[in-house]
Design a protein around this motif. Structure first.
Motif, short mmCIF file in Angstrom:
data_model
loop_
_atom_site.label_atom_id
_atom_site.label_comp_id
_atom_site.label_asym_id
_atom_site.label_seq_id
_atom_site.Cartn_x
_atom_site.Cartn_y
_atom_site.Cartn_z
N LEU A 57 61.52 -25.33 -5.86
CA LEU A 57 60.36 -24.91 -6.84
C LEU A 57 60.31 -26.27 -7.60
O LEU A 57 60.99 -26.69 -8.17
N PHE A 58 58.97 -26.57 -7.91
CA PHE A 58 58.59 -27.82 -8.57
C PHE A 58 57.25 -27.26 -9.81
O PHE A 58 56.90 -26.84 -9.55
N ALA A 59 57.96 -27.80 -10.98
CA ALA A 59 57.14 -27.44 -12.21
C ALA A 59 55.77 -27.88 -12.01
O ALA A 59 55.31 -28.93 -11.79
N THR A 60 54.82 -27.16 -12.38
CA THR A 60 53.42 -27.48 -12.47
C THR A 60 52.94 -28.03 -13.81
O THR A 60 54.20 -28.25 -14.70
N GLU A 61 51.76 -28.45 -14.01
CA GLU A 61 51.83 -29.24 -15.61
C GLU A 61 52.10 -28.11 -16.50
O GLU A 61 52.63 -28.63 -17.48
N ALA A 62 51.86 -26.79 -16.33
CA ALA A 62 52.10 -26.01 -17.30
C ALA A 62 53.61 -25.89 -17.53
O ALA A 62 54.29 -25.67 -18.67
N GLY A 63 54.20 -25.93 -16.37
CA GLY A 63 55.79 -25.86 -16.45
C GLY A 63 56.31 -26.78 -16.81
O GLY A 63 57.51 -26.72 -17.74
N GLN A 64 55.73 -28.14 -16.84
CA GLN A 64 56.28 -29.32 -17.36
C GLN A 64 56.11 -28.93 -18.87
O GLN A 64 57.00 -29.52 -19.84
N VAL A 65 54.94 -28.69 -19.53
CA VAL A 65 54.74 -28.44 -20.72
C VAL A 65 55.83 -27.37 -21.58
O VAL A 65 56.47 -27.49 -22.39
N ASP A 175 45.79 -24.51 -24.32
CA ASP A 175 44.86 -25.81 -24.29
C ASP A 175 44.61 -25.92 -22.79
O ASP A 175 43.60 -26.58 -22.23
N LEU A 176 45.76 -25.91 -21.95
CA LEU A 176 45.43 -26.12 -20.46
C LEU A 176 44.55 -25.10 -20.03
O LEU A 176 43.93 -25.65 -18.97
N LEU A 177 44.40 -23.86 -20.61
CA LEU A 177 43.49 -22.93 -20.24
C LEU A 177 42.11 -22.87 -20.70
O LEU A 177 41.27 -22.18 -20.46
N GLY A 178 41.86 -24.05 -21.73
CA GLY A 178 40.58 -24.22 -22.61
C GLY A 178 40.70 -23.02 -23.24
O GLY A 178 39.48 -22.86 -24.11
N ARG A 179 41.54 -22.38 -23.92
CA ARG A 179 41.61 -21.56 -25.17
C ARG A 179 42.07 -22.19 -26.40
O ARG A 179 43.24 -23.20 -26.47
N GLU A 180 41.74 -21.72 -27.49
CA GLU A 180 42.12 -21.92 -28.86
C GLU A 180 43.13 -21.07 -29.13
O GLU A 180 43.10 -19.90 -29.36
N VAL A 181 44.58 -21.68 -28.94
CA VAL A 181 45.61 -20.71 -29.30
C VAL A 181 46.36 -21.30 -30.64
O VAL A 181 46.60 -22.52 -30.43
N GLY A 182 47.12 -20.58 -31.48
CA GLY A 182 47.92 -21.08 -32.36
C GLY A 182 46.87 -21.37 -33.77
O GLY A 182 45.91 -20.89 -33.99
N GLN A 183 47.50 -22.19 -34.43
CA GLN A 183 47.00 -22.80 -35.56
C GLN A 183 47.55 -24.00 -36.22
O GLN A 183 48.64 -24.64 -35.53
N VAL A 184 46.47 -24.88 -37.24
CA VAL A 184 47.37 -26.00 -37.70
C VAL A 184 47.53 -25.66 -39.39
O VAL A 184 46.46 -24.90 -39.79
N VAL A 185 48.49 -25.81 -39.80
CA VAL A 185 48.90 -25.54 -41.28
C VAL A 185 49.11 -26.66 -42.14
O VAL A 185 49.97 -27.62 -41.73
N LEU A 186 48.35 -26.85 -43.26
CA LEU A 186 48.31 -27.92 -43.99
C LEU A 186 49.13 -27.80 -45.26
O LEU A 186 48.49 -26.48 -45.95
N GLY A 187 49.93 -28.52 -46.03
CA GLY A 187 50.12 -28.27 -47.15
C GLY A 187 49.52 -29.42 -47.98
O GLY A 187 49.55 -30.44 -47.71
N ALA A 188 48.85 -28.90 -48.93
CA ALA A 188 47.89 -29.78 -49.76
C ALA A 188 48.14 -29.87 -51.30
O ALA A 188 48.09 -28.80 -51.90
N MET A 189 48.32 -30.99 -51.57
CA MET A 189 48.71 -31.32 -53.21
C MET A 189 47.21 -31.48 -53.63
O MET A 189 46.32 -31.68 -52.86
N PRO A 190 47.20 -31.51 -55.01
CA PRO A 190 45.85 -31.36 -55.37
C PRO A 190 44.83 -32.56 -55.39
O PRO A 190 43.59 -32.29 -55.05
#
Length: 390
Positions: A57-65, A175-190
């Motif tokens: 068995l050899f890891a695909t690109e998804a498997g490597q990720v 991302d590999l499937l072209g889907r927007e999954v997850g989120q980005v979280v920013l901590g913002a000072m004034p």
């Protein structure tokens, strides 16, 4: 990824050996159990993780990720579990570790249950099971609540970061499937909220129109704690000198200075700035003690042999400062970048640029070992681009 930890360990063994049989031997489970684990992971990922060949068995690109992220998650987690009790590597479940994290953070079983959305006895039972397998207490009980031992605190932090890493794996697989999954979280000072972030978010939205972005506000200490726990990806604002702790890194984007602000028509407007001592007669608005702005502000007065203004109004709000100086009595000291919009629209007047030669570094703070997903990397690029133009 909301998956069984045993399945992830089986996946790592298959990726390492290229063999279901050898993976089963390493994990001390049956071959059908390994096969079932891989099948469930592929269903969760929505794509094949391995290419099956007569040679193995050899890891695909998804498997490597998934292999990369899972190794980053499980290696430190299993190390900490083993240090507490070797058996925990085999027995600790995701649900038990989530209960441990919540209980360690809020130090109360009822509050932990509320945070997780489950019954209090379920949390208590999960902790008790962990302690039974560990052969020792992980929490000290008292009438005031529960306090995690040092080992439990360390395990809770590592487990939380492991789960963050698995969430990043899920985002990258999407991302590999072209889907927007997850989120980005920013901590913002004034400062970043008023100038850097609006432009960076607009730029990010142009290429990632449907990904969720969360902007969290709070004191520096609160945001730094969230960053270290993995709740925040990037912290934006004034940098600390030296860096606050060894597990974070700081990246300078540009230098900012402090300005002395007043309302239109203030008696000091349009005149050379009077001696510093005379400024003590005016009421002031400035950020709270412990912030870089306040430290530089106080240092300027002290370097001239003066006691800094007393009875100040402490605030990080640009709007409050802007409104208060309209009475032509109050003075305000704040970041030049943060005040640019108010200055440009004529709402306030600058009495002194670079007040007290108060140059300071503005930039990004991140976990030292953090590896961003493509979406997080894009946000970093946007922040760097905006910061580079200032």
């Amino acid at each position: 990824m909301e998956v069984n930890l045993r399945h992830l360990r089986a996946f790592l063994s298959v990726a390492q050996t290229g063999s279901i049989t050898r993976a089963a031997d390493l994990c001390h489970i049956s071959q059908p159990a390994v096969t079932q684990a891989i099948a469930k992971l592929e269903t969760e990922a929505g794509q094949p993780l391995f290419t099956r060949t007569p040679q193995g068995l050899f890891a695909t690109e998804a498997g490597q990720v998934l292999h990369h992220r899972t190794a980053r998650a499980m290696t430190p987690l299993d190390t900490h579990l083993h240090e507490i009790a070797p058996r925990l590597v085999l027995t600790a479940t995701r649900a038990q570790l989530q209960a441990l994290i919540a209980a360690a953070e809020v130090q109360n079983f009822s509050l932990a249950a509320r945070r997780l959305g489950i019954a209090q006895p379920t949390v208590h039972r999960a902790i008790t099971q962990l302690e039974r397998e560990a052969g020792r207490a992980l929490f000290q009980r008292s009438p005031l609540g529960i306090a995690p031992t040092r080992a439990a605190s360390a395990l809770a932090r590592v487990a939380r970061l492991a789960f963050v890493e698995l969430d990043q794996a899920r985002a990258e697989l999407g991302d590999l499937l072209g889907r927007e999954v997850g989120q980005v979280v920013l901590g913002a000072m004034p400062l970043s909220r008023s100038y850097i972030l609006p432009q960076a978010l607009a730029s990010f939205r142009a290429t990632r129109p449907s990904l969720t972005v969360k902007v969290l506000e709070g004191s520096y200490d609160e945001l730094l704690a969230g960053l270290r726990r993995g709740e925040i990806d990037i912290l934006t604002g004034a940098l600390r000198d030296p860096a606050p702790i060894g597990d974070v890194v700081q990246e300078r984007l540009f230098d900012d200075t402090l300005v002395l602000l007043a309302g239109k028509g203030h008696p000091l407007a349009g005149r050379p700035l009077p001696p510093l001592a005379s400024l003590l007669e005016w009421p002031w608005l400035v950020t709270r003690e412990g912030t870089p702005t306040r430290t530089l502000f106080d240092r300027y007065f002290k370097s001239s042999g003066l006691t800094p203004p007393q009875g100040v109004i402490e605030t990080g709000s640009v709007i409050l400062m802007r409104e208060m100086v309209q009475d032509n009595r109050h003075l305000a000291c704040m970041s030049y970048v943060q005040a640019q919009s108010e200055v440009a629209t004529g709402l306030v007047e600058v009495l002194a640029h670079d007040f007290g030669s108060t140059r300071r570094a503005i930039g990004l703070t991140m976990r030292a070992d953090w590896q961003p997903t493509p979406a997080q990397a894009k946000m970093l690029s946007c922040l760097r681009s905006i910061g580079g133009r200032i």
